[in-house]
Write a protein that holds these residues in place. Structure first.
Motif, mmCIF file in Angstrom:
data_model
loop_
_atom_site.group_PDB
_atom_site.id
_atom_site.type_symbol
_atom_site.label_atom_id
_atom_site.label_comp_id
_atom_site.label_asym_id
_atom_site.label_seq_id
_atom_site.Cartn_x
_atom_site.Cartn_y
_atom_site.Cartn_z
ATOM 1 N N LYS A 1 0.830 -1.212 0.000
ATOM 2 C CA LYS A 1 0.000 0.000 0.000
ATOM 3 C C LYS A 1 0.862 1.259 0.000
ATOM 4 O O LYS A 1 0.421 2.318 -0.450
ATOM 5 N N ILE B 1 1.918 2.427 -3.743
ATOM 6 C CA ILE B 1 0.975 3.256 -4.498
ATOM 7 C C ILE B 1 0.497 4.446 -3.638
ATOM 8 O O ILE B 1 -0.413 5.179 -3.992
ATOM 9 N N VAL B 2 1.176 4.603 -2.483
ATOM 10 C CA VAL B 2 0.927 5.689 -1.524
ATOM 11 C C VAL B 2 -0.538 5.753 -1.062
ATOM 12 O O VAL B 2 -1.111 6.826 -0.915
ATOM 13 N N LEU B 3 -1.136 4.577 -0.860
ATOM 14 C CA LEU B 3 -2.436 4.556 -0.181
ATOM 15 C C LEU B 3 -2.191 4.758 1.313
ATOM 16 O O LEU B 3 -3.078 5.123 2.059
ATOM 17 N N GLU C 1 -2.189 14.703 -2.821
ATOM 18 C CA GLU C 1 -3.111 13.726 -3.428
ATOM 19 C C GLU C 1 -3.406 14.018 -4.902
ATOM 20 O O GLU C 1 -3.459 13.111 -5.718
ATOM 21 N N GLU D 1 -2.655 11.350 -8.212
ATOM 22 C CA GLU D 1 -3.671 10.721 -9.059
ATOM 23 C C GLU D 1 -3.075 10.266 -10.382
ATOM 24 O O GLU D 1 -3.371 9.190 -10.886
ATOM 25 N N ARG E 1 -0.869 7.221 -9.900
ATOM 26 C CA ARG E 1 -1.646 6.006 -9.628
ATOM 27 C C ARG E 1 -2.241 5.404 -10.892
ATOM 28 O O ARG E 1 -2.496 4.198 -10.947
ATOM 29 N N THR E 2 -2.469 6.243 -11.917
ATOM 30 C CA THR E 2 -3.016 5.674 -13.155
ATOM 31 C C THR E 2 -1.983 4.779 -13.844
ATOM 32 O O THR E 2 -2.329 3.984 -14.696
ATOM 33 N N PHE F 1 -3.862 -1.883 -8.891
ATOM 34 C CA PHE F 1 -3.814 -2.532 -7.576
ATOM 35 C C PHE F 1 -4.931 -3.568 -7.510
ATOM 36 O O PHE F 1 -6.095 -3.233 -7.720
#
Lengths: 273, 279
Positions: A55, A58-60, A80, A84, A87-88, A92
Motif C-alpha cells: 500500500k 501506491i501511496v495509499l 493527493e 492521481e 496512480r493511473t 492494484f
C-alpha cells in the motif's frame, strides 16, 4: 557502468521505509528496489506487514519515515492531486477484489477509463471491456453484478479493471488467498501472462509458497517488519534459517506449540475439578 | 494509599487520552469537511460529473418526497387537534390558522422534515459508504487515481444541500393542508376567517427563513453521514455503529443549527424591521 544499467531498469525504489501505527512498528527500515518487467513476490506470515508494504508503493498509506520512488521521482510526499496521475500508471488488485457492487462487471472496468477521460466513445469503451475481460478469460460476464460472481471470478474481473488503464506496474494483494488450488493456479497463470504478454512489472504479496515459487523472479521474505531473506525460489528453499523453513513447510514453532499444549492441559485440569 | 494514587493517575491518563482522541477526531472531521467543500465547488464547475449529482438527487430527493410529505401532514393535523381547545375556550378559534401555519412554516416543517431525512437519507449514505469502506472499495477508487471525496461525497452533499429546501416546501405545504382539513371541515371553523388570519399572521419572511434552514440542515446531514461512512470501523458492527452515530450526530446538529439560526434570523429581522416600515 554496471550501476547505471541497474538504475535504468529500476522502476520502484523504497528507501528506509518505516511505518508505525501508534506504538507498533509494522515496517522497520525497509530498502528495496524493483526491476522493470520482473515479478517480485513478497512472502511472510500473516500480520508481518506485507499488505502495508505494497500500500506504500501506491501511496495509499504514507510512511512514518523513509522514501518511495517511482521512475526516480519521489512520490511519498506528493499531494493527493498529483498522486492521481502516478496512480493511473499502477494497478492494484485488492485481496477481496474490491469491485463496486452497485456497478456491473462492464461498468467496473470502464470506471477508471471514464474517470480519466481517455476514451469517450461508447462502442470503443465496450471493445476495451471485451479485450480486458478476454485477457482474464471472463468475456461474456459484462452484464453480471459482482454479487453473482464466485471469489475467483471476482479476482479475475478485478484484475481486468486493474489493467484497464494499461499500467506499467500491477500490485497484487494476496491474489490466491481463499481460492481452491485450481482457481489459485489460474490466477498464477494470469500473473505470468501479464508479465510475458504485456511486459508488466508485478509485485505480489502472498503467503502461498507454491504460488511464490511459480511466479516469482525474485522472492523477498518479510518477518516482523524486516527483510529476512531475499533471492529466488531455490535460495528460499535452501535457507538454513528456522523461520524460513517453518514457513515453507507450514509448521508451527516450538513456542507456539507449547502455548497450545499449556491451554489444553489447563482444560484437562479444569475438567477434573 | 498507593492503590488510590494509581487509580487517580489512570483516571488522569484516561481523561487525557479522551481529550487527545476528541481533538484528533474534530481535526479529522474539520479536514474532511474542508476537503468536501473544495471538492463540491470543483464539482459544480465540471459538467462531466453532473450525472452523478442527478443520480443522487433521485435517490436522496425524489424518493424522499412521500415520507417528508406524510411527516408534514401529520404535524399540521396534530397541531390543529391539540391547539383547538385552548383557542376555542378563549373564543378565538379562527386564529388557529395563524398558529398552525406559523409553527409549520417556521419550525416544525423544516426541523421534522430534516430529522426524517437524517433517518432516511443519512442512514442510507452512512451504510452505503461504510460498506464501501470496509470492503476496500473507497481505497480502490483512490488506487485508480480518483479522489473518493470528489467522486463519492461531493455529489451526495450537493444533492442534499439543494434538495432539502425543496423537501421542506413539500412538508410545509402538506402541513398547511393537514391543518386546514382538521380545522375547517372537521372542527367546523369558518374557512374564510381561518385563511384571513393566516394571511395576516404569516409573513413572507417566515416562509423564507424556514426554507433557508434547509440548506444548512441538508449540508449537516450529508456532511455528518458521509464522514461517518468514510471513517467507520471494520465489520458489520462497525457499519451499524457508524449509522447510529451518524443519525444521532445529525439529529443533534440539526437542533443546534436550528437554535443558532433562530437567534441570527431574529437579529436580522429586528434590525430590518424599521426599514420595512419605510417601504
Amino acid at each position: 557502468m554496471e550501476d547505471k544499467t541497474k538504475n535504468n531498469n529500476e522502476i520502484i525504489a523504497l528507501k528506509g521505509l518505516t511505518k508505525r501505527f501508534g506504538k507498533t512498528i509494522v515496517l522497520n527500515d525497509i530498502s528495496l528496489s524493483f526491476e522493470k518487467g520482473k515479478t517480485t513476490v513478497i512472502i511472510g506470515p500473516s500480520g508481518c506487514g506485507k499488505t502495508v508494504l505494497i500500500k506504500h508503493i501506491i501511496v495509499l498509506l504514507r510512511p512514518s519515515s523513509g522514501e518511495v520512488y517511482f521512475h526516480n521521482q519521489r512520490i511519498d510526499d506528493m499531494p493527493e492531486n498529483k498522486l492521481e496521475k502516478v496512480r493511473t500508471q499502477m494497478g492494484f488488485l485488492f485481496q477481496g477484489g474490491a469491485l463496486f457492487d452497485s456497478f456491473t462487471v462492464a461498468e467496473n472496468i470502464m470506471f477508471p477509463v471514464q474517470q480519466h477521460g481517455t476514451i469517450k466513445d461508447k462502442q470503443k469503451l465496450n471493445e476495451l471491456v471485451k479485450t480486458k475481460l478476454s485477457l482474464v478469460g471472463m468475456d461474456g460476464f459484462q452484464e453480471y453484478y459482482p454479487a453473482r460472481l464466485s471469489g475467483g471470478q471476482k479476482k479475475r474481473v478485478a484484475l481486468a479493471r486493474a489493467i484497464a488503464l494499461n499500467p506499467e506496474v500491477i500490485l497484487y494483494d494476496e491474489p490466491t488467498t481463499g481460492l481452491d488450488p485450481i482457481r489459485a493456479d489460474i490466477i498464477n497463470e494470469l500473473i505470468l501472462k501479464m508479465q510475458k504478454e504485456l511486459g508488466i512489472t508485478s509485485i505480489v504479496v502472498t503467503h502461498d509458497m507454491n504460488s511464490a515459487s511459480k511466479i516469482g523472479d525474485r522472492i523477498i521474505m518479510l518477518h516482523n517488519g524486516k527483510i529476512l531473506l531475499e533471492g529466488n525460489a531455490d535460495t528460499i528453499k535452501n535457507s538454513p534459517l528456522p523461520q524460513v523453513q517453518r514457513f515453507i513447510k507450514g509448521e508451527v514453532s516450538e513456542k507456539d506449540l507449547q502455548s497450545l499444549q499449556i491451554s489444553f492441559e489447563d482444560i484437562k485440569v479444569n475438567g477434573k475439578q | 494509599m498507593a492503590e488510590a494514587k494509581q487509580q487517580n493517575s489512570t483516571m488522569v491518563e484516561d481523561f487525557g487520552a479522551m481529550v487527545v482522541r476528541g481533538i484528533n477526531h474534530s481535526g479529522r472531521f474539520a479536514r474532511f469537511q474542508f476537503e468536501t467543500f473544495l471538492a463540491s465547488v470543483a464539482t459544480c464547475f465540471s459538467p462531466k460529473t453532473y450525472p452523478l449529482i442527478w443520480n443522487q438527487m433521485l435517490a436522496i430527493g425524489v424518493r424522499s418526497v412521500p415520507v417528508v410529505a406524510v411527516t408534514g401532514a401529520f404535524v399540521g393535523m396534530v397541531l390543529a387537534i391539540q391547539a383547538y381547545d385552548q383557542l376555542a375556550g378563549l373564543g378565538i378559534a379562527e386564529h388557529l390558522g395563524v398558529l398552525i401555519n406559523l409553527s409549520v412554516v417556521k419550525e416544525l416543517g423544516p426541523v421534522l422534515a430534516a430529522i426524517m431525512l437524517a433517518g432516511r437519507v443519512g442512514g442510507a449514505l452512512t451504510a452505503e459508504l461504510g460498506t464501501m469502506n470496509v470492503t476496500e472499495q473507497i481505497l480502490a477508487v483512490r488506487s485508480m487515481g480518483t479522489n473518493p471525496i470528489r467522486y463519492l461525497v461531493a455529489p451526495r452533499l450537493i444533492a442534499c444541500l439543494f434538495l432539502t429546501p425543496f423537501l421542506i416546501i413539500y412538508a410545509d405545504f402538506l402541513g398547511m393542508i393537514g391543518g386546514y382539513l382538521i380545522s375547517v371541515p372537521y372542527l367546523g371553523i369558518n374557512g374564510r376567517a381561518y385563511w384571513n388570519f393566516s394571511a395576516q399572521g404569516v409573513e413572507m419572511w417566515d416562509i423564507t427563513i424556514g426554507i433557508a434552514k434547509g440548506f444548512f440542515f441538508g449540508a449537516a446531514i450529508a456532511g455528518v453521514s458521509c464522514y461517518k461512512g468514510f471513517h467507520c470501523k471494520e465489520g458489520a458492527q462497525g457499519v451499524g455503529q457508524a449509522c447510529t452515530e451518524a443519525f444521532v450526530g445529525s439529529f443533534i446538529i440539526i437542533l443546534a443549527i436550528d437554535f443558532v439560526l433562530v437567534v441570527i434570523f431574529k437579529a436580522i429581522y429586528l434590525s430590518m424591521w424599521p426599514l420595512q416600515l419605510l417601504l
